[in-house]
Write a protein that holds these residues in place. Structure first.
Motif, PDB file in Angstrom:
ATOM      1  N   ASP A   1      42.150  33.904  29.092  1.00 24.09           N
ATOM      2  CA  ASP A   1      43.078  34.002  30.216  1.00 24.09           C
ATOM      3  C   ASP A   1      42.277  34.266  31.502  1.00 24.09           C
ATOM      4  OD1 ASP A   1      45.028  34.688  32.083  1.00 24.09           O
ATOM      5  OD2 ASP A   1      46.124  36.016  30.734  1.00 24.09           O
TER       6      ASP A   1
ATOM      7  N   VAL B   1      43.054  35.547  34.164  1.00 24.16           N
ATOM      8  CA  VAL B   1      43.331  36.873  34.734  1.00 24.16           C
ATOM      9  C   VAL B   1      42.408  37.928  34.117  1.00 24.16           C
ATOM     10  CG1 VAL B   1      45.055  38.688  35.054  1.00 24.16           C
ATOM     11  CG2 VAL B   1      45.728  36.299  35.265  1.00 24.16           C
ATOM     12  N   ALA B   2      42.043  37.752  32.852  1.00 26.21           N
ATOM     13  CA  ALA B   2      41.171  38.733  32.192  1.00 26.21           C
ATOM     14  C   ALA B   2      39.842  38.864  32.934  1.00 26.21           C
ATOM     15  CB  ALA B   2      40.934  38.340  30.733  1.00 26.21           C
TER      16      ALA B   2
ATOM     17  N   THR C   1      39.395  38.890  36.000  1.00 26.66           N
ATOM     18  CA  THR C   1      39.543  39.722  37.194  1.00 26.66           C
ATOM     19  C   THR C   1      39.611  41.203  36.798  1.00 26.66           C
ATOM     20  OG1 THR C   1      41.959  39.789  37.233  1.00 26.66           O
ATOM     21  CG2 THR C   1      40.920  37.886  38.275  1.00 26.66           C
ATOM     22  N   ALA C   2      39.618  41.482  35.508  1.00 27.08           N
ATOM     23  CA  ALA C   2      39.730  42.858  34.985  1.00 27.08           C
ATOM     24  C   ALA C   2      38.332  43.450  34.785  1.00 27.08           C
ATOM     25  CB  ALA C   2      40.518  42.831  33.683  1.00 27.08           C
TER      26      ALA C   2
END
Lengths: 317, 317
Positions: B256, B258-259, B261-262
């Motif tokens: 993903d 988004v991961a 950006t973690a």
């Protein structure tokens, strides 16, 4: 429906939700006009957010907006568990009115948003293309996530239970945004909370429908989380969905809402295909795979309901 | 990348695509900065539309817009098959520059949008929440749909073949919007056209990657349509995707975006999970499940590339 649009011209969405007589009237319109087999209460999946302390508005041509989204642990103090009678009494009242009016003619369905979908709105403050803030909070703030999800669970369980007391025969949990998660994130961050709600409902002998969109990769987990019926969108064939969910569950779906804006021959052939995939197995609820589109011709809805009854009867013969 | 942003400040996207020296420079930036195993040409999936007669613009903060979308059979006369050299020569020139610069260091990937995804933009005129116009045209105008899809097939096949002549070692077909279709609509309205392209590529011994998002319910059909490697997003587990696609295919994915950006511990544990699911099977290309997000920290990209190499090596030992 044109009847609905007439009312809509006079009131805001929130006024319609919060006036039980209006919500009841709108709920009954399709039951009276079409040969549908159930009524679903006129409400919104996000209404519990208001009772929880979120500033919820429905803005024309934009959709729902939360004026005070939650982003940090320090925001948590203003989020409370909503009380169904105190904060959502207008929905319960509308259910009572409809239930009494229906008098058992067709079952009445109550509903609420699922914790994950409510979290998406509560965190983003509205719709979002990638749900970056929701996922980031989920990854970075485990304590906040857990407490927030717990508050959603308590709110939704109490609200749905109250809906059944008010006359709903079945409740549906809408997890509209769940399809943005990977199976592994679903397992880690969502599964336990959703399971908690369905367990509580089952313990109270409440029949539930568990619906999500974009769930083709999540279906077996959704079924494990619970619900008596699993609702699916059109992005997976009904037969394949049922295989993944397992035969212990009923299944709801799964016509693409866009098909119902097409000519009759198109939506009838697609509906026939779905019914043929059911192949006589008990436990199928025919439905669109997501909400009806505003441009859907009213006559098509009636024609589809009739077609589904006739074709199902024909297949049974 | 900050290097990219510096160039972006000076030029419009279209200027960057159409200046081979700039496109080549941007293509090489991540290859030089990170331990990635391939380069992908800097271009856009929609560029072939311009050569086909569509007025294509990339508008800041809005995305691609088609000024003259196709809606009726009478619009078809202005849609032509694009000639790779005449209309897309700037992409071919950029590929030549990059290929010569790379000198075999890592393979170079060329690409184009898939017919269905190009059709979505050509018909809607831009992004759309429900792709109502595309599906309605597909349902209502079988002749127009067939002719339009044929023109896309011819354009894309010729363009990808020319890209290989210009130095691409592999080509990728991006079907970004395919996930909005039901499996039955995919079979009826799309399958044959996509299969045509992959057959033609195979006949020319061109290696191809077939990528789509939201495909958990379509994967077996996508693989049947063709491609040597099937690219999947994060909405299905890699192991499950590979089972549906079959072991004759390579698979690309599926973190993903988004991961990334973690924090590091999050994306490393997710990457490890994916590599463990691969379980040493040959033919996996590690990648994000969709495009990288603008808010991704540059350092995280480098750290992830390193982690994937180290962890894969560890699993092989």
């Amino acid at each position: 429906m044109s009847q609905y649009r007439k009312i809509r011209q006079k009131y805001s969405l929130m006024e319609m939700f919060k006036t039980p007589e209006i919500a009841a009237e709108i709920t009954l319109q399709p039951v009276e006009a079409f040969s549908v087999d159930a009524a679903i209460i006129f409400a919104d999946i996000l209404l519990p957010l208001e009772g929880m302390g979120f500033k919820l508005e429905f803005i024309d041509y934009e959709g729902p907006v939360i004026g005070n989204p939650i982003r940090n642990l320090s925001d948590l103090h203003r989020v409370r568990v909503a009380d169904p009678e105190e904060h959502l009494g207008y929905v319960l009242k509308a259910l009572e009115l409809v239930s009494s009016e229906l008098n058992g003619k067709v079952p009445l369905i109550g509903f609420a948003g699922a914790p994950f979908t409510l979290a998406c709105y509560a965190i983003e403050g509205g719709s979002s293309p990638d749900h970056l803030l929701t996922k980031q909070l989920m990854y970075r703030e485990p304590v906040l996530w857990e407490r927030l999800m717990d508050k959603f669970c308590q709110t939704i369980t109490a609200f749905l239970t109250a809906q059944v007391r008010a006359g709903a025969r079945v409740v549906q949990i809408f997890d509209s945004w769940i399809g943005i998660l990977s199976p592994s994130d679903y397992r880690q961050y969502v599964f336990q909370y959703h399971q908690k709600i369905f367990c509580a409902l089952k313990a109270s002998e409440i029949i539930s429908i568990h619906f999500g969109t974009g769930t083709a990769g999540l279906l077996s987990q959704l079924a494990q989380a619970g619900g008596d019926v699993i609702g699916v969108d059109w992005r997976i064939s009904l037969a394949e969905a049922w295989n993944r969910v397992g035969s212990n569950f009923g299944i709801q779906g799964n016509l693409d809402p866009v098909a119902l804006t097409a000519p009759r021959s198109i939506y009838e052939s697609k509906a026939a295909e779905i019914l043929e995939e059911v192949a006589g197995r008990p436990g199928h609820i025919f439905n669109l795979g997501h909400g009806i589109l505003p441009s859907t011709p009213e006559d098509s809805v009636g024609a589809l309901a009739d077609f589904v009854h006739e074709y199902s009867a024909k297949l049974r013969r």
